[in-house]
Write a protein that holds these residues in place. Structure first.
Motif, PDB file in Angstrom:
ATOM      1  N   THR A   3      10.012   8.371  -4.283  1.00  0.00           N
ATOM      2  CA  THR A   3       9.226   7.291  -3.688  1.00  0.00           C
ATOM      3  C   THR A   3       9.385   7.336  -2.176  1.00  0.00           C
ATOM      4  O   THR A   3      10.267   7.996  -1.645  1.00  0.00           O
ATOM      5  N   GLN A  21      -3.991  -3.780   3.176  1.00  0.00           N
ATOM      6  CA  GLN A  21      -4.920  -3.436   2.099  1.00  0.00           C
ATOM      7  C   GLN A  21      -6.249  -4.166   2.293  1.00  0.00           C
ATOM      8  O   GLN A  21      -7.317  -3.592   2.086  1.00  0.00           O
ATOM      9  N   GLU A  69      -2.506   5.217   6.082  1.00  0.00           N
ATOM     10  CA  GLU A  69      -1.250   5.920   6.348  1.00  0.00           C
ATOM     11  C   GLU A  69      -0.137   4.958   6.738  1.00  0.00           C
ATOM     12  O   GLU A  69       1.037   5.193   6.422  1.00  0.00           O
ATOM     13  N   VAL A  72       1.301   3.588   3.539  1.00  0.00           N
ATOM     14  CA  VAL A  72       2.220   4.569   2.954  1.00  0.00           C
ATOM     15  C   VAL A  72       3.545   4.584   3.711  1.00  0.00           C
ATOM     16  O   VAL A  72       4.621   4.615   3.110  1.00  0.00           O
ATOM     17  N   ALA A  76       4.361   1.530   0.491  1.00  0.00           N
ATOM     18  CA  ALA A  76       3.420   0.957  -0.479  1.00  0.00           C
ATOM     19  C   ALA A  76       2.279   1.947  -0.695  1.00  0.00           C
ATOM     20  O   ALA A  76       2.210   2.983  -0.037  1.00  0.00           O
ATOM     21  N   ASN A  77       1.408   1.620  -1.623  1.00  0.00           N
ATOM     22  CA  ASN A  77       0.304   2.508  -1.961  1.00  0.00           C
ATOM     23  C   ASN A  77      -1.032   1.910  -1.546  1.00  0.00           C
ATOM     24  O   ASN A  77      -1.408   0.850  -2.036  1.00  0.00           O
ATOM     25  N   ASP A  79      -5.052   1.555  -1.672  1.00  0.00           N
ATOM     26  CA  ASP A  79      -6.000   1.718  -2.783  1.00  0.00           C
ATOM     27  C   ASP A  79      -7.418   1.687  -2.233  1.00  0.00           C
ATOM     28  O   ASP A  79      -7.978   0.628  -1.974  1.00  0.00           O
TER      29      ASP A  79
END
Length: 155
Positions: A3, A21, A69, A72, A76-77, A79
């Motif tokens: 991770t 996000q 980026e 990231v 976190a991710n 979407d």
């Protein structure tokens, strides 16, 4: 599974990732809307608006990558999937078919105004938790505000 960890943790990380996000969704959809209008634009002011829509698309795509980026880097991710954008967007969608230049100017002015207001809310939301993310959002707001002014001046 490996991770990514970042400089923030817990609630601070989650709060900033959620704020970013929201910016990502706005920017991805802005790039799609600007391209849709670019392809379907008609009217006596076609050429300058057509070119300006390309500018909007490019700025949205550039900031999209930077914002994703940063998400990231925080661990976190991001979407940016089409389904996520479709269900999460707050941007009004242009009509299908040919779009008169005056209608495009009005639509883009309104869309950019809404994005600008949300960016300022995001800037405030990150002031205490993450100055780096705040700086990125300030850069987005600067470019969005410039395009908003340029479209608004054509109304």
């Amino acid at each position: 599974m490996a991770t990514i960890t970042g400089p923030l943790s817990g609630d601070a990380k989650n709060k900033v990732a959620d704020v970013l996000q929201g910016a990502l969704v706005d920017l991805v959809d802005l790039s799609l809307i600007a391209k849709q209008a670019h392809w379907n634009l008609i009217g006596s002011h076609f050429r300058p608006i057509h070119l300006q829509l390309d500018e909007v698309t490019e700025l949205a795509r550039s900031h999209t990558d930077t914002i994703a980026e940063r998400i990231v880097a925080l661990g976190a991710n991001p979407d940016g999937r089409a389904a996520t954008i479709a269900k999460s967007t707050k941007l009004s969608q242009p009509e299908a078919g040919w779009l008169e230049d005056g209608k495009v100017v009005a639509t883009m002015t309104d869309i950019l105004d809404g994005i600008s207001k949300r960016m300022y809310e995001r800037i405030q939301a990150t002031e205490e938790t993450d100055k780096v993310s705040q700086d990125l959002l300030i850069a987005v707001a600067q470019d969005i505000d410039k395009q908003h002014w340029m479209f608004q001046a054509q109304r």
